[in-house]
Design a protein around this motif. Structure first.
Motif, PDB file in Angstrom:
ATOM      1  N   LYS A 111      44.473 -34.921  10.483  1.00  0.00           N
ATOM      2  CA  LYS A 111      45.202 -34.688   9.229  1.00  0.00           C
ATOM      3  C   LYS A 111      45.330 -33.217   8.874  1.00  0.00           C
ATOM      4  CE  LYS A 111      45.711 -39.062   8.640  1.00  0.00           C
ATOM      5  NZ  LYS A 111      46.956 -39.579   9.238  1.00  0.00           N
ATOM      6  N   LYS A 112      44.376 -32.388   9.319  1.00  0.00           N
ATOM      7  CA  LYS A 112      44.373 -30.985   8.904  1.00  0.00           C
ATOM      8  C   LYS A 112      44.031 -30.079  10.080  1.00  0.00           C
ATOM      9  CE  LYS A 112      42.699 -32.272   4.285  1.00  0.00           C
ATOM     10  NZ  LYS A 112      43.913 -32.022   3.511  1.00  0.00           N
ATOM     11  N   ILE A 113      44.844 -29.035  10.253  1.00  0.00           N
ATOM     12  CA  ILE A 113      44.577 -28.008  11.261  1.00  0.00           C
ATOM     13  C   ILE A 113      44.595 -26.656  10.554  1.00  0.00           C
ATOM     14  CG2 ILE A 113      45.417 -26.853  13.349  1.00  0.00           C
ATOM     15  CD1 ILE A 113      46.711 -29.511  14.153  1.00  0.00           C
ATOM     16  N   TYR A 114      43.512 -25.914  10.725  1.00  0.00           N
ATOM     17  CA  TYR A 114      43.397 -24.570  10.139  1.00  0.00           C
ATOM     18  C   TYR A 114      43.469 -23.541  11.255  1.00  0.00           C
ATOM     19  CZ  TYR A 114      41.577 -26.981   5.999  1.00  0.00           C
ATOM     20  OH  TYR A 114      41.405 -27.808   4.919  1.00  0.00           O
ATOM     21  N   LEU A 115      44.263 -22.506  11.050  1.00  0.00           N
ATOM     22  CA  LEU A 115      44.368 -21.418  12.027  1.00  0.00           C
ATOM     23  C   LEU A 115      43.351 -20.348  11.681  1.00  0.00           C
ATOM     24  CD1 LEU A 115      48.252 -21.116  12.319  1.00  0.00           C
ATOM     25  CD2 LEU A 115      46.668 -22.573  13.617  1.00  0.00           C
ATOM     26  N   GLY A 116      42.495 -20.002  12.650  1.00  0.00           N
ATOM     27  CA  GLY A 116      41.386 -19.117  12.356  1.00  0.00           C
ATOM     28  C   GLY A 116      41.252 -17.939  13.298  1.00  0.00           C
ATOM     29  N   HIS A 117      40.322 -17.076  12.919  1.00  0.00           N
ATOM     30  CA  HIS A 117      39.940 -15.889  13.709  1.00  0.00           C
ATOM     31  C   HIS A 117      41.149 -14.993  14.023  1.00  0.00           C
ATOM     32  CE1 HIS A 117      37.260 -13.427  16.051  1.00  0.00           C
ATOM     33  NE2 HIS A 117      36.267 -14.289  15.898  1.00  0.00           N
ATOM     34  N   LEU A 118      42.057 -14.854  13.069  1.00  0.00           N
ATOM     35  CA  LEU A 118      43.208 -13.958  13.272  1.00  0.00           C
ATOM     36  C   LEU A 118      42.742 -12.507  13.285  1.00  0.00           C
ATOM     37  CD1 LEU A 118      44.677 -16.612  12.291  1.00  0.00           C
ATOM     38  CD2 LEU A 118      46.416 -15.097  11.351  1.00  0.00           C
ATOM     39  N   SER A 119      43.277 -11.735  14.212  1.00  0.00           N
ATOM     40  CA  SER A 119      42.993 -10.307  14.281  1.00  0.00           C
ATOM     41  C   SER A 119      43.817  -9.575  13.224  1.00  0.00           C
ATOM     42  CB  SER A 119      43.356  -9.781  15.670  1.00  0.00           C
ATOM     43  OG  SER A 119      43.402  -8.376  15.673  1.00  0.00           O
ATOM     44  N   LYS A 120      43.168  -8.684  12.480  1.00  0.00           N
ATOM     45  CA  LYS A 120      43.897  -7.885  11.488  1.00  0.00           C
ATOM     46  C   LYS A 120      44.888  -6.938  12.162  1.00  0.00           C
ATOM     47  CE  LYS A 120      40.881  -7.774   7.439  1.00  0.00           C
ATOM     48  NZ  LYS A 120      40.060  -6.933   6.537  1.00  0.00           N
ATOM     49  N   GLU A 121      44.521  -6.459  13.348  1.00  0.00           N
ATOM     50  CA  GLU A 121      45.358  -5.473  14.042  1.00  0.00           C
ATOM     51  C   GLU A 121      46.427  -6.101  14.910  1.00  0.00           C
ATOM     52  OE1 GLU A 121      42.027  -5.484  14.138  1.00  0.00           O
ATOM     53  OE2 GLU A 121      41.604  -3.802  12.800  1.00  0.00           O
ATOM     54  N   ASN A 122      46.175  -7.290  15.439  1.00  0.00           N
ATOM     55  CA  ASN A 122      47.026  -7.833  16.500  1.00  0.00           C
ATOM     56  C   ASN A 122      47.709  -9.148  16.147  1.00  0.00           C
ATOM     57  OD1 ASN A 122      46.258  -5.706  18.349  1.00  0.00           O
ATOM     58  ND2 ASN A 122      44.279  -6.739  18.505  1.00  0.00           N
ATOM     59  N   ASN A 123      47.786  -9.440  14.853  1.00  0.00           N
ATOM     60  CA  ASN A 123      48.466 -10.665  14.441  1.00  0.00           C
ATOM     61  C   ASN A 123      48.954 -10.512  13.008  1.00  0.00           C
ATOM     62  OD1 ASN A 123      49.497 -13.204  14.877  1.00  0.00           O
ATOM     63  ND2 ASN A 123      47.521 -14.166  15.320  1.00  0.00           N
ATOM     64  N   ILE A 124      49.816 -11.414  12.607  1.00  0.00           N
ATOM     65  CA  ILE A 124      50.322 -11.488  11.234  1.00  0.00           C
ATOM     66  C   ILE A 124      50.237 -12.965  10.839  1.00  0.00           C
ATOM     67  CG2 ILE A 124      52.326 -11.153   9.734  1.00  0.00           C
ATOM     68  CD1 ILE A 124      53.307  -9.112  11.948  1.00  0.00           C
ATOM     69  N   LYS A 125      49.652 -13.232   9.685  1.00  0.00           N
ATOM     70  CA  LYS A 125      49.397 -14.612   9.277  1.00  0.00           C
ATOM     71  C   LYS A 125      50.669 -15.470   9.332  1.00  0.00           C
ATOM     72  CE  LYS A 125      46.338 -15.408   6.027  1.00  0.00           C
ATOM     73  NZ  LYS A 125      45.658 -15.606   4.712  1.00  0.00           N
ATOM     74  N   GLU A 126      51.753 -14.937   8.807  1.00  0.00           N
ATOM     75  CA  GLU A 126      53.011 -15.707   8.783  1.00  0.00           C
ATOM     76  C   GLU A 126      53.535 -15.973  10.194  1.00  0.00           C
ATOM     77  OE1 GLU A 126      52.248 -13.746   5.003  1.00  0.00           O
ATOM     78  OE2 GLU A 126      52.381 -12.938   7.043  1.00  0.00           O
ATOM     79  N   LEU A 127      53.383 -14.992  11.076  1.00  0.00           N
ATOM     80  CA  LEU A 127      53.836 -15.148  12.461  1.00  0.00           C
ATOM     81  C   LEU A 127      52.994 -16.198  13.181  1.00  0.00           C
ATOM     82  CD1 LEU A 127      55.508 -14.277  14.932  1.00  0.00           C
ATOM     83  CD2 LEU A 127      53.822 -12.452  15.311  1.00  0.00           C
ATOM     84  N   ALA A 128      51.682 -16.141  12.993  1.00  0.00           N
ATOM     85  CA  ALA A 128      50.804 -17.137  13.617  1.00  0.00           C
ATOM     86  C   ALA A 128      51.177 -18.542  13.148  1.00  0.00           C
ATOM     87  CB  ALA A 128      49.350 -16.828  13.284  1.00  0.00           C
ATOM     88  N   HIS A 129      51.359 -18.700  11.839  1.00  0.00           N
ATOM     89  CA  HIS A 129      51.685 -20.007  11.280  1.00  0.00           C
ATOM     90  C   HIS A 129      53.012 -20.517  11.842  1.00  0.00           C
ATOM     91  CE1 HIS A 129      51.065 -22.957   7.908  1.00  0.00           C
ATOM     92  NE2 HIS A 129      52.322 -23.202   8.221  1.00  0.00           N
ATOM     93  N   MET A 130      54.032 -19.670  11.846  1.00  0.00           N
ATOM     94  CA  MET A 130      55.352 -20.066  12.334  1.00  0.00           C
ATOM     95  C   MET A 130      55.313 -20.425  13.822  1.00  0.00           C
ATOM     96  SD  MET A 130      58.895 -17.865  12.302  1.00  0.00           S
ATOM     97  CE  MET A 130      58.306 -16.746  13.584  1.00  0.00           C
ATOM     98  N   THR A 131      54.601 -19.614  14.607  1.00  0.00           N
ATOM     99  CA  THR A 131      54.524 -19.860  16.049  1.00  0.00           C
ATOM    100  C   THR A 131      53.880 -21.200  16.339  1.00  0.00           C
ATOM    101  OG1 THR A 131      54.368 -17.481  16.491  1.00  0.00           O
ATOM    102  CG2 THR A 131      53.653 -18.961  18.247  1.00  0.00           C
ATOM    103  N   VAL A 132      52.738 -21.465  15.705  1.00  0.00           N
ATOM    104  CA  VAL A 132      52.033 -22.730  15.950  1.00  0.00           C
ATOM    105  C   VAL A 132      52.846 -23.902  15.410  1.00  0.00           C
ATOM    106  CG1 VAL A 132      49.927 -24.039  15.479  1.00  0.00           C
ATOM    107  CG2 VAL A 132      49.780 -21.589  15.982  1.00  0.00           C
ATOM    108  N   PHE A 133      53.389 -23.764  14.218  1.00  0.00           N
ATOM    109  CA  PHE A 133      54.217 -24.827  13.625  1.00  0.00           C
ATOM    110  C   PHE A 133      55.365 -25.184  14.566  1.00  0.00           C
ATOM    111  CE2 PHE A 133      57.515 -26.752  11.158  1.00  0.00           C
ATOM    112  CZ  PHE A 133      56.890 -27.425  10.114  1.00  0.00           C
ATOM    113  N   ASN A 134      56.091 -24.171  15.027  1.00  0.00           N
ATOM    114  CA  ASN A 134      57.259 -24.419  15.877  1.00  0.00           C
ATOM    115  C   ASN A 134      56.874 -25.065  17.200  1.00  0.00           C
ATOM    116  OD1 ASN A 134      58.934 -23.386  13.928  1.00  0.00           O
ATOM    117  ND2 ASN A 134      59.157 -21.369  14.892  1.00  0.00           N
ATOM    118  N   GLN A 135      55.769 -24.605  17.775  1.00  0.00           N
ATOM    119  CA  GLN A 135      55.357 -25.157  19.071  1.00  0.00           C
ATOM    120  C   GLN A 135      54.920 -26.615  18.933  1.00  0.00           C
ATOM    121  OE1 GLN A 135      53.520 -22.107  21.380  1.00  0.00           O
ATOM    122  NE2 GLN A 135      52.411 -23.558  22.669  1.00  0.00           N
ATOM    123  N   LEU A 136      54.235 -26.939  17.842  1.00  0.00           N
ATOM    124  CA  LEU A 136      53.857 -28.332  17.591  1.00  0.00           C
ATOM    125  C   LEU A 136      55.100 -29.192  17.371  1.00  0.00           C
ATOM    126  CD1 LEU A 136      50.854 -27.695  15.171  1.00  0.00           C
ATOM    127  CD2 LEU A 136      50.678 -28.710  17.441  1.00  0.00           C
TER     128      LEU A 136
END
Length: 267
Positions: free
Chosen positions: A215-240
């Motif tokens: 029911k719930k998936i949390y995206l974790g351990h994002l790098s401050k230097e090498n990622n952007i929260k919105e980009l991570a969310h969009m990438t995973v959402f789209n791939q799923l």
């Protein structure tokens, strides 16, 4: 209560801590921030470090153990880690002096009953001595934590499949990492089989693992230097979504923060 409650207190390259409570037990997994910050994050969700029973340690890196020693000493907490992890923690004095009676062995790829919780540990592929993560189970419900791994093997998928909730790593965007200011050796480490999962790898791990209970998936351990929260969310959402997973309908995708706790949630 049936099942349990949890909060991802902090998740990111600067520090990690996860809280879980059942009728009988209140625990942390890792305390990779100052003891003061962990206590502040617990207060955010209406909880107190004084009520904790134990801390389960995943591995010896400072973003996972920084506050373990101070919390253990202040509140008399039991600590659990595998033998190899204890050895390096003690050799390098990573958490300071903790009485031996508070230190317990929880070997990789084993199961432990802790009050009314069943806890399974499983090995991951990371450049620590013997890193392990956990699946927490009670009343047919389960939550899986899986970060700090360079890849997800079939064996890991077997350990984590069809949980009700997941904290999965989405550490970096490969292009941002490659173009960034990190030394090449550090970039190679992060991209390696003993590094961290990129956004796409985190999504692929979920595609292989989630089931009809999820029911719930949390995206974790994002790098401050090498990622952007919105980009991570969009990438995973789209791939799923491209894999015909009904994200947003059958299950939901959530973000985490390095310094703000997620809401205390029932599972």
């Amino acid at each position: 209560m049936e099942g349990f409650k949890y909060s991802i207190l902090a998740s990111g390259s600067t520090g990690n801590a996860f809280y879980l409570e059942s009728d009988q037990k209140k625990i942390l997994v890792d305390a990779g921030l100052t003891g003061k910050k962990v206590e502040q994050l617990l207060n955010e969700i209406g909880r107190s470090a004084a009520d904790l029973d134990a801390i389960f340690i995943t591995h010896e890196h400072s973003d996972h153990v920084k506050g373990v020693g101070i919390l253990a000493r202040k509140h008399g907490l039991d600590l659990y880690a595998n033998e190899q992890t204890w050895k390096i923690i003690d050799e390098k004095n990573l958490i300071g002096a903790v009485p031996n009676e508070q230190k317990h062995i929880f070997q990789r790829d084993s199961m432990r009953v802790f009050g009314d919780l069943d806890i399974a540990s499983f090995a991951v592929s990371h450049d620590a001595v013997a890193p392990q993560f956990y699946r927490f189970m009670k009343d047919g419900k389960s939550f899986v934590m899986l970060t700090d791994t360079g890849y997800v093997s079939d064996r890991m998928v077997g350990m984590i499949e069809n949980a009700d909730g997941y904290l999965i790593e989405a550490n970096h965007d490969i292009e941002i990492l490659r173009a960034g200011s990190y030394p090449w050796k550090t970039k190679q480490r992060i991209l390696s089989d003993v590094g961290h999962l990129c956004n796409e790898d985190g999504a692929e791990a979920m595609i292989r693992s989630l089931g009809n209970k999820t029911k719930k998936i949390y995206l974790g351990h994002l790098s401050k230097e090498n990622n952007i929260k919105e980009l991570a969310h969009m990438t995973v959402f789209n791939q799923l979504a491209q894999a015909d997973m009904r994200v947003g309908t059958d299950f939901h995708l959530y973000d985490t923060s390095p310094d703000t706790a997620t809401a205390l949630t029932d599972i």
